[in-house]
Motif scaffolding. Sequence first.
Motif, short mmCIF file in Angstrom:
data_model
loop_
_atom_site.label_atom_id
_atom_site.label_comp_id
_atom_site.label_asym_id
_atom_site.label_seq_id
_atom_site.Cartn_x
_atom_site.Cartn_y
_atom_site.Cartn_z
N ARG A 29 0.84 -1.21 0.00
CA ARG A 29 0.00 0.00 0.00
C ARG A 29 0.87 1.26 0.00
NH1 ARG A 29 -5.11 1.18 4.02
NH2 ARG A 29 -5.49 3.30 3.32
N PHE A 30 1.96 1.23 0.75
CA PHE A 30 2.88 2.37 0.78
C PHE A 30 3.39 2.65 -0.63
CE2 PHE A 30 6.77 4.66 1.10
CZ PHE A 30 6.65 5.46 2.23
N ARG A 31 3.91 1.59 -1.28
CA ARG A 31 4.45 1.75 -2.64
C ARG A 31 3.37 2.21 -3.61
NH1 ARG A 31 6.19 -3.33 -2.23
NH2 ARG A 31 4.90 -3.88 -4.02
N TRP A 32 2.15 1.68 -3.48
CA TRP A 32 1.06 2.03 -4.38
C TRP A 32 0.82 3.54 -4.37
CZ3 TRP A 32 -3.64 4.44 -3.61
CH2 TRP A 32 -4.55 4.36 -4.68
N GLY A 33 0.97 4.17 -3.21
CA GLY A 33 0.69 5.59 -3.08
C GLY A 33 1.86 6.51 -3.40
N THR A 34 3.01 5.95 -3.73
CA THR A 34 4.20 6.76 -3.97
C THR A 34 4.85 6.37 -5.30
OG1 THR A 34 5.82 5.25 -2.96
CG2 THR A 34 4.64 6.75 -1.46
N LEU A 35 5.92 7.05 -5.63
CA LEU A 35 6.72 6.71 -6.81
C LEU A 35 7.88 5.78 -6.48
CD1 LEU A 35 6.88 10.21 -8.55
CD2 LEU A 35 5.75 8.16 -9.42
N ASP A 70 6.90 8.48 7.25
CA ASP A 70 7.96 9.44 6.98
C ASP A 70 7.41 10.57 6.13
OD1 ASP A 70 7.80 8.08 4.52
OD2 ASP A 70 9.95 7.96 4.25
N ALA A 71 8.07 11.72 6.23
CA ALA A 71 7.64 12.90 5.48
C ALA A 71 8.82 13.83 5.30
CB ALA A 71 6.50 13.61 6.21
N VAL A 72 8.82 14.55 4.17
CA VAL A 72 9.93 15.44 3.86
C VAL A 72 9.42 16.71 3.19
CG1 VAL A 72 10.37 14.35 1.61
CG2 VAL A 72 12.23 15.56 2.76
N LEU A 73 10.11 17.80 3.46
CA LEU A 73 9.96 19.04 2.72
C LEU A 73 11.19 19.17 1.84
CD1 LEU A 73 8.86 21.58 5.51
CD2 LEU A 73 7.45 20.74 3.62
N ASN A 74 11.01 19.04 0.53
CA ASN A 74 12.11 19.26 -0.41
C ASN A 74 12.11 20.74 -0.77
OD1 ASN A 74 13.12 16.50 -0.85
ND2 ASN A 74 11.05 16.15 -1.60
N LEU A 75 13.06 21.47 -0.21
CA LEU A 75 13.08 22.92 -0.31
C LEU A 75 13.45 23.41 -1.69
CD1 LEU A 75 14.83 23.72 3.09
CD2 LEU A 75 12.37 23.57 2.60
N GLY A 76 12.73 24.43 -2.16
CA GLY A 76 13.04 25.07 -3.42
C GLY A 76 14.31 25.89 -3.29
N SER A 85 8.34 21.05 -1.96
CA SER A 85 7.46 19.96 -2.36
C SER A 85 7.45 18.94 -1.22
CB SER A 85 7.91 19.31 -3.67
OG SER A 85 9.20 18.76 -3.52
N ILE A 86 6.32 18.30 -1.07
CA ILE A 86 6.12 17.38 0.04
C ILE A 86 6.09 15.95 -0.48
CG2 ILE A 86 4.39 16.57 1.71
CD1 ILE A 86 3.66 19.47 2.19
N GLY A 87 6.75 15.09 0.26
CA GLY A 87 6.65 13.65 0.05
C GLY A 87 6.37 13.01 1.39
N MET A 88 5.46 12.06 1.41
CA MET A 88 5.17 11.40 2.68
C MET A 88 4.50 10.06 2.45
SD MET A 88 1.99 13.72 4.13
CE MET A 88 1.87 12.78 5.62
#
Length: 169
Positions: A29-35, A70-76, A85-88
């Motif tokens: 399920r984790f993989r399904w929702g992400t790249l 997990d979650a990240v802010l990829n700063l511009g 941009s957000i990834g989580m």
Amino acid sequence: MSEASPAVTLRAIRIDDAAGLAEMHSQPRFRWGTLRPRYPSVDTVRKWLETRSPDDPYIVAELDGRIIGDAVLNLGKGRRAHTASIGMGVHDDFAGRGIGTALMAALIDTADNWLDLRRLELTVWTDNAPAQALYRKFGFVEEGVLRAYAYRDGAYVDALAMARLRGIG
């Protein structure tokens, strides 16, 4: 702390989280929702942790020593320094238990109160209604559909571009 559970801890990611992240990122399920690709090795995750930008706030949710989100802010950079941009993602066994809400609240607090970011952006599959609901709860709105955005489960799937603006029109 949050709706998730008083036992859940949010903290900065560490290199020694590689095994826990690899296990979580391998969940269907984790993989399904992400790249993310299938079956990441612990070594690959460790190398990624060692070389990722130290400027990007990256947090994990932990319960009894186990990584459950997990979650990240990829700063511009440059003229996009006001953005991130957000990834989580959340471990399959803990979906729907408030972990995503806790992670997003921490990212929003960091973006608004520590980094003065004005635009947060993300992409989400058009068929991922629970994630879309979470993002809308935090003020994200749809900006457009990205057709055939990625290949998943044997077919090309669309994604929504969503963003949250603060203090700009």
